[in-house]
Design a protein around this motif. Structure first.
Motif, PDB file in Angstrom:
ATOM      1  N   LEU A  41       0.820  -1.213   0.000  1.00 25.16           N
ATOM      2  CA  LEU A  41       0.000   0.000   0.000  1.00 25.16           C
ATOM      3  C   LEU A  41       0.854   1.263   0.000  1.00 25.16           C
ATOM      4  CD1 LEU A  41      -3.012  -0.789   2.371  1.00 25.16           C
ATOM      5  CD2 LEU A  41      -2.961  -0.675  -0.124  1.00 25.16           C
ATOM      6  N   VAL A  44       1.601   1.773  -3.574  1.00 25.65           N
ATOM      7  CA  VAL A  44       0.440   2.338  -4.277  1.00 25.65           C
ATOM      8  C   VAL A  44       0.336   3.831  -3.968  1.00 25.65           C
ATOM      9  CG1 VAL A  44      -2.080   2.295  -4.437  1.00 25.65           C
ATOM     10  CG2 VAL A  44      -0.805   0.150  -4.373  1.00 25.65           C
ATOM     11  N   ALA A  45       0.513   4.192  -2.691  1.00 22.10           N
ATOM     12  CA  ALA A  45       0.459   5.606  -2.306  1.00 22.10           C
ATOM     13  C   ALA A  45       1.564   6.407  -3.002  1.00 22.10           C
ATOM     14  CB  ALA A  45       0.573   5.738  -0.792  1.00 22.10           C
ATOM     15  N   ILE A  48       0.514   7.132  -6.579  1.00 24.73           N
ATOM     16  CA  ILE A  48      -0.457   8.234  -6.597  1.00 24.73           C
ATOM     17  C   ILE A  48       0.249   9.557  -6.316  1.00 24.73           C
ATOM     18  CG2 ILE A  48      -2.483   9.186  -5.428  1.00 24.73           C
ATOM     19  CD1 ILE A  48      -3.410   6.255  -5.089  1.00 24.73           C
ATOM     20  N   THR A 103      -5.677  -3.434  -5.989  1.00 26.71           N
ATOM     21  CA  THR A 103      -5.638  -2.117  -5.343  1.00 26.71           C
ATOM     22  C   THR A 103      -4.914  -1.109  -6.218  1.00 26.71           C
ATOM     23  OG1 THR A 103      -5.651  -3.162  -3.164  1.00 26.71           O
ATOM     24  CG2 THR A 103      -4.945  -0.863  -3.269  1.00 26.71           C
ATOM     25  N   LEU A 104      -3.772  -1.512  -6.785  1.00 23.34           N
ATOM     26  CA  LEU A 104      -3.001  -0.603  -7.643  1.00 23.34           C
ATOM     27  C   LEU A 104      -3.809  -0.193  -8.866  1.00 23.34           C
ATOM     28  CD1 LEU A 104      -0.355   0.840  -8.363  1.00 23.34           C
ATOM     29  CD2 LEU A 104       0.362  -1.275  -9.490  1.00 23.34           C
ATOM     30  N   ALA A 106      -7.107  -0.286  -9.340  1.00 20.73           N
ATOM     31  CA  ALA A 106      -8.263   0.525  -8.934  1.00 20.73           C
ATOM     32  C   ALA A 106      -7.834   1.937  -8.547  1.00 20.73           C
ATOM     33  CB  ALA A 106      -8.994  -0.150  -7.780  1.00 20.73           C
ATOM     34  N   ALA A 107      -6.719   2.062  -7.840  1.00 25.71           N
ATOM     35  CA  ALA A 107      -6.247   3.383  -7.418  1.00 25.71           C
ATOM     36  C   ALA A 107      -5.835   4.227  -8.619  1.00 25.71           C
ATOM     37  CB  ALA A 107      -5.075   3.235  -6.450  1.00 25.71           C
ATOM     38  N   LEU A 108      -5.168   3.637  -9.591  1.00 22.66           N
ATOM     39  CA  LEU A 108      -4.759   4.381 -10.783  1.00 22.66           C
ATOM     40  C   LEU A 108      -5.962   4.827 -11.603  1.00 22.66           C
ATOM     41  CD1 LEU A 108      -1.641   2.312 -11.903  1.00 22.66           C
ATOM     42  CD2 LEU A 108      -1.680   4.519 -10.729  1.00 22.66           C
ATOM     43  N   ALA A 110      -9.072   5.255 -10.437  1.00 27.47           N
ATOM     44  CA  ALA A 110      -9.790   6.257  -9.640  1.00 27.47           C
ATOM     45  C   ALA A 110      -9.086   7.609  -9.689  1.00 27.47           C
ATOM     46  CB  ALA A 110      -9.921   5.778  -8.198  1.00 27.47           C
ATOM     47  N   THR A 111      -7.766   7.597  -9.638  1.00 29.11           N
ATOM     48  CA  THR A 111      -7.002   8.843  -9.698  1.00 29.11           C
ATOM     49  C   THR A 111      -7.196   9.524 -11.051  1.00 29.11           C
ATOM     50  OG1 THR A 111      -5.364   7.902  -8.193  1.00 29.11           O
ATOM     51  CG2 THR A 111      -4.711   9.845  -9.421  1.00 29.11           C
TER      52      THR A 111
END
Length: 139
Positions: A41, A44-45, A48, A103-104, A106-108, A110-111
């Motif tokens: 995580l 991932v942060a 972002i 997670t990676l 989805a985060a990319l 969403a960003t």
């Protein structure tokens, strides 16, 4: 904008992604190898944070993403998704690795949607791809 400013912008973007990209890859790889989701995580942060740093550099120089940068971002997201999917289906990844990949991705995504919504508004972001022609028909 003169050539020197474009060069400075490019250097600043590469520097931002160099720092945050290296941190992201390092933590993602370490989290996956140790099966430690919290370490992943952090990676991932950091990814972002690299995107946010790119936005800040663009704001500082009064620019927006070029078509090449947008294309590179979409290609990178597609490659990450393809490699993850093939690896998941072909080799039976560990549960921590699967959650890290999901997670990676989805985060990319969403960003990217958050950027489009804040830059153009929700309706404007949709219209960037599905706008109307001058004659009234669909593009």
């Amino acid at each position: 904008m003169d050539t020197d400013r474009y060069v400075e912008h490019g250097i600043a973007v590469f520097a931002a992604w160099g720092v945050f990209g290296a941190i992201a890859v390092g933590f993602l790889m370490e989290g996956i190898s140790r099966e430690a989701y919290l370490l992943s995580l952090v990676g991932v942060a950091a990814a972002i944070a690299g995107f946010v740093a790119h936005l800040l550099v663009n704001a500082w120089f009064g620019l927006t993403f070029s078509r090449a940068e947008g294309g590179l971002g979409l290609a990178a997201l597609g490659l990450v998704t393809l490699v993850f999917t093939v690896s998941w289906l072909a080799s039976g990844l560990a549960q921590t690795t699967v959650w890290t990949g999901l997670t990676l991705i989805a985060a990319l995504i969403a960003t990217a949607f958050l950027y489009l919504a804040t830059r153009f508004g929700v309706r404007g972001a949709f219209s960037q791809y599905h706008g109307r022609r001058e004659g009234g028909g669909r593009r």
